[in-house]
Design a protein around this motif. Structure first.
Motif, mmCIF file in Angstrom:
data_model
loop_
_atom_site.group_PDB
_atom_site.id
_atom_site.type_symbol
_atom_site.label_atom_id
_atom_site.label_comp_id
_atom_site.label_asym_id
_atom_site.label_seq_id
_atom_site.Cartn_x
_atom_site.Cartn_y
_atom_site.Cartn_z
ATOM 1 N N LEU A 1 63.328 15.277 38.751
ATOM 2 C CA LEU A 1 63.184 13.875 39.355
ATOM 3 C C LEU A 1 61.923 13.319 39.566
ATOM 4 O O LEU A 1 61.542 12.127 39.033
ATOM 5 C CB LEU A 1 63.998 13.800 40.433
ATOM 6 N N ASN A 2 60.926 14.132 39.856
ATOM 7 C CA ASN A 2 59.450 13.850 39.971
ATOM 8 C C ASN A 2 58.774 13.615 38.769
ATOM 9 O O ASN A 2 58.212 12.562 38.741
ATOM 10 C CB ASN A 2 58.792 14.859 40.853
ATOM 11 N N ALA A 3 59.303 14.059 37.750
ATOM 12 C CA ALA A 3 58.889 14.029 36.516
ATOM 13 C C ALA A 3 59.298 12.633 35.817
ATOM 14 O O ALA A 3 58.415 11.743 35.414
ATOM 15 C CB ALA A 3 59.336 14.780 35.460
ATOM 16 N N PHE A 4 60.435 12.257 36.284
ATOM 17 C CA PHE A 4 60.997 10.707 35.801
ATOM 18 C C PHE A 4 60.276 9.890 36.763
ATOM 19 O O PHE A 4 59.670 8.860 36.105
ATOM 20 C CB PHE A 4 62.492 10.818 36.401
ATOM 21 N N PHE A 5 60.019 9.926 38.053
ATOM 22 C CA PHE A 5 59.290 9.022 38.934
ATOM 23 C C PHE A 5 57.904 8.964 38.442
ATOM 24 O O PHE A 5 57.318 7.602 38.489
ATOM 25 C CB PHE A 5 59.706 9.270 40.178
ATOM 26 N N TYR A 6 57.370 10.016 38.417
ATOM 27 C CA TYR A 6 55.906 10.019 37.958
ATOM 28 C C TYR A 6 55.652 9.059 36.648
ATOM 29 O O TYR A 6 54.578 8.495 36.763
ATOM 30 C CB TYR A 6 55.217 11.181 38.057
ATOM 31 N N GLN A 7 56.472 9.521 35.697
ATOM 32 C CA GLN A 7 56.362 8.671 34.558
ATOM 33 C C GLN A 7 56.520 7.377 34.646
ATOM 34 O O GLN A 7 55.695 6.457 34.035
ATOM 35 C CB GLN A 7 57.244 9.416 33.351
ATOM 36 N N ALA A 8 57.576 6.824 35.310
ATOM 37 C CA ALA A 8 57.682 5.334 35.631
ATOM 38 C C ALA A 8 56.582 4.990 36.335
ATOM 39 O O ALA A 8 56.024 3.750 36.314
ATOM 40 C CB ALA A 8 59.145 5.376 36.319
ATOM 41 N N ALA A 9 56.092 5.419 37.266
ATOM 42 C CA ALA A 9 54.891 5.033 38.239
ATOM 43 C C ALA A 9 53.659 4.803 37.249
ATOM 44 O O ALA A 9 52.797 3.887 37.406
ATOM 45 C CB ALA A 9 54.820 5.791 39.279
ATOM 46 N N ASN A 10 53.546 6.040 36.465
ATOM 47 C CA ASN A 10 52.402 5.805 35.480
ATOM 48 C C ASN A 10 52.444 4.589 34.653
ATOM 49 O O ASN A 10 51.435 4.046 34.442
ATOM 50 C CB ASN A 10 52.328 7.305 34.686
ATOM 51 N N LEU A 11 53.543 4.473 34.072
ATOM 52 C CA LEU A 11 53.531 3.411 33.190
ATOM 53 C C LEU A 11 53.573 2.028 33.755
ATOM 54 O O LEU A 11 52.698 0.908 33.328
ATOM 55 C CB LEU A 11 55.056 3.378 32.320
ATOM 56 N N PHE A 12 54.196 1.943 35.047
ATOM 57 C CA PHE A 12 53.943 0.536 35.779
ATOM 58 C C PHE A 12 52.521 0.304 36.270
ATOM 59 O O PHE A 12 52.095 -0.694 36.231
ATOM 60 C CB PHE A 12 55.051 0.692 36.906
ATOM 61 N N GLN A 13 52.008 1.540 36.634
ATOM 62 C CA GLN A 13 50.451 1.267 37.166
ATOM 63 C C GLN A 13 49.728 0.821 36.061
ATOM 64 O O GLN A 13 48.711 -0.068 36.163
ATOM 65 C CB GLN A 13 50.062 2.692 37.656
ATOM 66 N N ALA A 14 49.850 1.370 34.768
ATOM 67 C CA ALA A 14 49.022 1.005 33.600
ATOM 68 C C ALA A 14 49.256 -0.437 33.257
ATOM 69 O O ALA A 14 48.106 -1.310 32.964
ATOM 70 C CB ALA A 14 49.672 1.914 32.205
#
Length: 287
Positions: free
Chosen positions: A156-169
């Motif tokens: 779950l955290n892999a999913f959310f961290y990746q989403a956060a990473n893309l959105f932050q970019a």
């Protein structure tokens, strides 16, 4: 209009705090379709991955359209509903915020943009879909394995961290000319407004909590967002007022009081000046 309050869908009843499913719109049963098309709030995150087709949502009075391939995250408290789907196929995952690491949550919750929507390239879409399949297997595994919960937590955290990473970019591209300090101040301020707008109505209240001067807060928020700090406070108040006027049968006096205004006439003046019509006119136009 008969409901007294905006519908709140909770995930607490789910023992795992997670609900996940793949979907094809034509296969969704009518009762489920009706539920998602009624304006409502969640007490949790709800993430939509679109593999095919197109989807239209309304989120806090903003119409959102996204197409293959995309990721949309609705945050706790946002009033939203599905407006339209065409040939849609993808995944939905709802999850209790307590399951997500604070750093990942903060990236989403403190984003300058209020709508968390990302375009995905082919590789990014495949990455998310493969991960969701693993999560789905873990959630729906008939027998609880020894390390099932920690495995699920990390997925779950892999999913959310990746989403956060893309959105932050995406956000970084929009605001890269500003200092990290200025961006942090703007994000912190907007987070505090969302949490305290019912009680704190002045920029000075937030500047005091952030240990900075009012002028510094105003100048920083204006430079990053293009709007004054007062604008964000008023918009949060007005958005909540619009939700209650549109989705509930509360009286204008009751809404004013719920939003922290004992003088409901002042609230009417504020609403009318901001929206361009009185609360009564707004409600009448949206019946």
């Amino acid at each position: 209009m008969t409901q007294e309050n905006i519908a709140l869908y909770s995930i607490i009843e789910s023992g795992s705090g997670i609900e996940i499913q793949s979907f094809a719109f034509e296969e969704i049963n009518p009762s489920a379709k009706e539920k998602v098309m009624i304006p409502h709030r969640h007490d949790h995150y709800c993430c939509f991955i679109l593999e095919k087709g197109s989807v239209n949502f309304s989120i806090d009075f903003q119409n959102i359209s996204f197409h293959t391939a995309g990721l949309l995250i609705s945050c706790p408290g946002q009033v939203h509903h599905l407006s339209h789907m065409k040939d849609a196929q993808g995944w939905m995952i709802a999850l209790n915020p307590s399951l997500i690491d604070l750093n990942a949550r903060n990236t989403i919750d403190q984003a300058i943009s209020r709508i968390v929507l990302m375009d995905l390239n082919t590789d990014q879409l495949a990455w998310f879909v493969d991960l969701l399949r693993l999560i789905d297997c873990c959630v729906n595994q008939p027998q609880v394995e020894l390390f099932q919960n920690p495995i699920l937590h990390h997925l779950l955290n892999a999913f959310f961290y990746q989403a956060a990473n893309l959105f932050q970019a995406q956000e970084t591209k929009r605001i890269q000319e500003y200092s990290v300090r200025s961006i942090d101040i703007s994000k912190t301020f907007q987070k505090l407004v969302k949490e305290h707008f019912l009680n704190l109505k002045k920029p000075a209240d937030y500047a005091s909590r952030m240990n900075i001067t009012v002028s510094y807060l105003n100048d920083t928020v204006k430079s990053i967002t293009g709007f004054s700090s007062t604008y964000f406070i008023q918009q949060e108040i007005i958005h909540e007022a619009q939700r209650r006027l549109f989705y509930t049968s509360q009286s204008i006096k009751e809404i004013a009081y719920a939003l922290g205004y004992e003088d409901y006439k002042y609230f009417i003046r504020l609403f009318s000046k901001t929206v361009g019509k009185s609360p009564a006119q707004f409600r009448k136009n949206h019946l």
